[in-house]
Design a protein around this motif. Structure first.
Motif, PDB file in Angstrom:
ATOM      1  N   THR A 160       0.833  -1.195   0.000  1.00 11.88           N
ATOM      2  CA  THR A 160       0.000   0.000   0.000  1.00 11.88           C
ATOM      3  C   THR A 160       0.872   1.251   0.000  1.00 11.88           C
ATOM      4  O   THR A 160       2.044   1.207   0.367  1.00 11.88           O
ATOM      5  CB  THR A 160      -0.904   0.056   1.248  1.00 11.88           C
ATOM      6  OG1 THR A 160      -0.080   0.099   2.410  1.00 11.88           O
ATOM      7  CG2 THR A 160      -1.853  -1.120   1.315  1.00 11.88           C
ATOM      8  N   ALA A 161       0.264   2.352  -0.395  1.00 11.84           N
ATOM      9  CA  ALA A 161       0.870   3.676  -0.273  1.00 11.84           C
ATOM     10  C   ALA A 161      -0.259   4.639   0.069  1.00 11.84           C
ATOM     11  O   ALA A 161      -1.384   4.472  -0.405  1.00 11.84           O
ATOM     12  CB  ALA A 161       1.561   4.086  -1.566  1.00 11.84           C
ATOM     13  N   SER A 162       0.049   5.651   0.879  1.00  4.41           N
ATOM     14  CA  SER A 162      -1.002   6.546   1.371  1.00  4.41           C
ATOM     15  C   SER A 162      -0.688   8.010   1.128  1.00  4.41           C
ATOM     16  O   SER A 162       0.466   8.427   1.147  1.00  4.41           O
ATOM     17  CB  SER A 162      -1.205   6.357   2.878  1.00  4.41           C
ATOM     18  OG  SER A 162      -1.659   5.059   3.156  1.00  4.41           O
ATOM     19  N   TYR A 163      -1.753   8.771   0.927  1.00  4.03           N
ATOM     20  CA  TYR A 163      -1.704  10.230   0.928  1.00  4.03           C
ATOM     21  C   TYR A 163      -2.516  10.675   2.140  1.00  4.03           C
ATOM     22  O   TYR A 163      -3.672  10.282   2.304  1.00  4.03           O
ATOM     23  CB  TYR A 163      -2.314  10.817  -0.353  1.00  4.03           C
ATOM     24  CG  TYR A 163      -2.599  12.292  -0.216  1.00  4.03           C
ATOM     25  CD1 TYR A 163      -1.558  13.209  -0.165  1.00  4.03           C
ATOM     26  CD2 TYR A 163      -3.905  12.760  -0.107  1.00  4.03           C
ATOM     27  CE1 TYR A 163      -1.821  14.569  -0.006  1.00  4.03           C
ATOM     28  CE2 TYR A 163      -4.165  14.112   0.041  1.00  4.03           C
ATOM     29  CZ  TYR A 163      -3.113  14.999   0.094  1.00  4.03           C
ATOM     30  OH  TYR A 163      -3.371  16.339   0.259  1.00  4.03           O
ATOM     31  N   TYR A 164      -1.893  11.490   3.002  1.00  4.99           N
ATOM     32  CA  TYR A 164      -2.554  11.968   4.212  1.00  4.99           C
ATOM     33  C   TYR A 164      -3.079  13.382   3.982  1.00  4.99           C
ATOM     34  O   TYR A 164      -2.312  14.339   3.936  1.00  4.99           O
ATOM     35  CB  TYR A 164      -1.601  11.922   5.404  1.00  4.99           C
ATOM     36  CG  TYR A 164      -1.160  10.513   5.707  1.00  4.99           C
ATOM     37  CD1 TYR A 164      -2.002   9.648   6.399  1.00  4.99           C
ATOM     38  CD2 TYR A 164       0.069  10.036   5.265  1.00  4.99           C
ATOM     39  CE1 TYR A 164      -1.623   8.344   6.652  1.00  4.99           C
ATOM     40  CE2 TYR A 164       0.453   8.729   5.520  1.00  4.99           C
ATOM     41  CZ  TYR A 164      -0.390   7.893   6.214  1.00  4.99           C
ATOM     42  OH  TYR A 164      -0.022   6.603   6.454  1.00  4.99           O
ATOM     43  N   ALA A 165      -4.388  13.500   3.823  1.00 12.29           N
ATOM     44  CA  ALA A 165      -5.014  14.789   3.537  1.00 12.29           C
ATOM     45  C   ALA A 165      -4.997  15.709   4.747  1.00 12.29           C
ATOM     46  O   ALA A 165      -5.164  16.917   4.609  1.00 12.29           O
ATOM     47  CB  ALA A 165      -6.453  14.567   3.060  1.00 12.29           C
ATOM     48  N   ASP A 166      -4.785  15.160   5.923  1.00 11.32           N
ATOM     49  CA  ASP A 166      -4.798  15.957   7.147  1.00 11.32           C
ATOM     50  C   ASP A 166      -3.399  16.267   7.653  1.00 11.32           C
ATOM     51  O   ASP A 166      -3.233  16.699   8.780  1.00 11.32           O
ATOM     52  CB  ASP A 166      -5.611  15.250   8.225  1.00 11.32           C
ATOM     53  CG  ASP A 166      -5.038  13.888   8.585  1.00 11.32           C
ATOM     54  OD1 ASP A 166      -3.998  13.504   8.016  1.00 11.32           O
ATOM     55  OD2 ASP A 166      -5.623  13.202   9.434  1.00 11.32           O
ATOM     56  N   GLY A 167      -2.401  16.015   6.848  1.00 13.17           N
ATOM     57  CA  GLY A 167      -1.036  16.333   7.254  1.00 13.17           C
ATOM     58  C   GLY A 167      -0.301  15.225   7.977  1.00 13.17           C
ATOM     59  O   GLY A 167       0.796  15.434   8.455  1.00 13.17           O
TER      60      GLY A 167
END
Length: 145
Positions: free
Chosen positions: A20-27
């Motif tokens: 998996t890979a993630s983008y954190y929209a909340d920082g």
């Protein structure tokens, strides 16, 4: 016979992809994130299933199957349309989701918005690479000098 099964099982598991890979929209707190999951179902197959896990806790947590693509050639752009609306684009395929109500839209509306980054394979691992955003007038200021 038992040794042969153990060796074959080990060989089958080493060829599979599951990451998996993630983008954190909340920082980076992890409460609001878009995670891409790539999984190769069979060791003999070059295809992997790609799905999106969207979360905005505690209201939203959902897994959506997106597509199948070659395991080594996963590249999906992430765009933001604002108001928790996100568009994912892989070539001509596009998906639009909204994390406020945890919804996938049946049709993509608009152009998707601003490029946030790209989920892609780097080496053998799925990663998220943030887009390099330049300030609006950076080229105009350099040309004027």
């Amino acid at each position: 016979m038992r040794r042969i099964l153990i060796v074959l099982t080990a060989l089958m598991l080493t060829a599979c992809v599951d990451d998996t890979a993630s983008y954190y929209a909340d920082g980076g707190t992890g409460n609001h994130a878009l995670t891409l999951h790539r999984a190769q179902k069979h060791f003999w197959s070059s295809a992997s299933s790609v799905e999106l896990i969207m979360q905005r806790l505690p209201e939203c947590l959902r897994r959506i199957e997106l597509t199948e693509m070659p395991a080594d050639d996963v590249e999906i752009e992430l765009l933001s349309g604002g108001d928790n609306v996100w568009t994912l684009r892989a070539g001509k395929e596009m998906w639009q989701v909204e994390t406020q109500s945890c919804t996938q839209y049946p049709d993509v509306k608009g152009d998707g918005g601003e490029l946030i980054g790209v989920f892609r394979v780097d080496g053998k691992k799925l990663v998220f690479e943030a887009a390099v955003l330049e300030p609006v007038g950076a080229d105009a200021g350099a040309a004027a000098k």
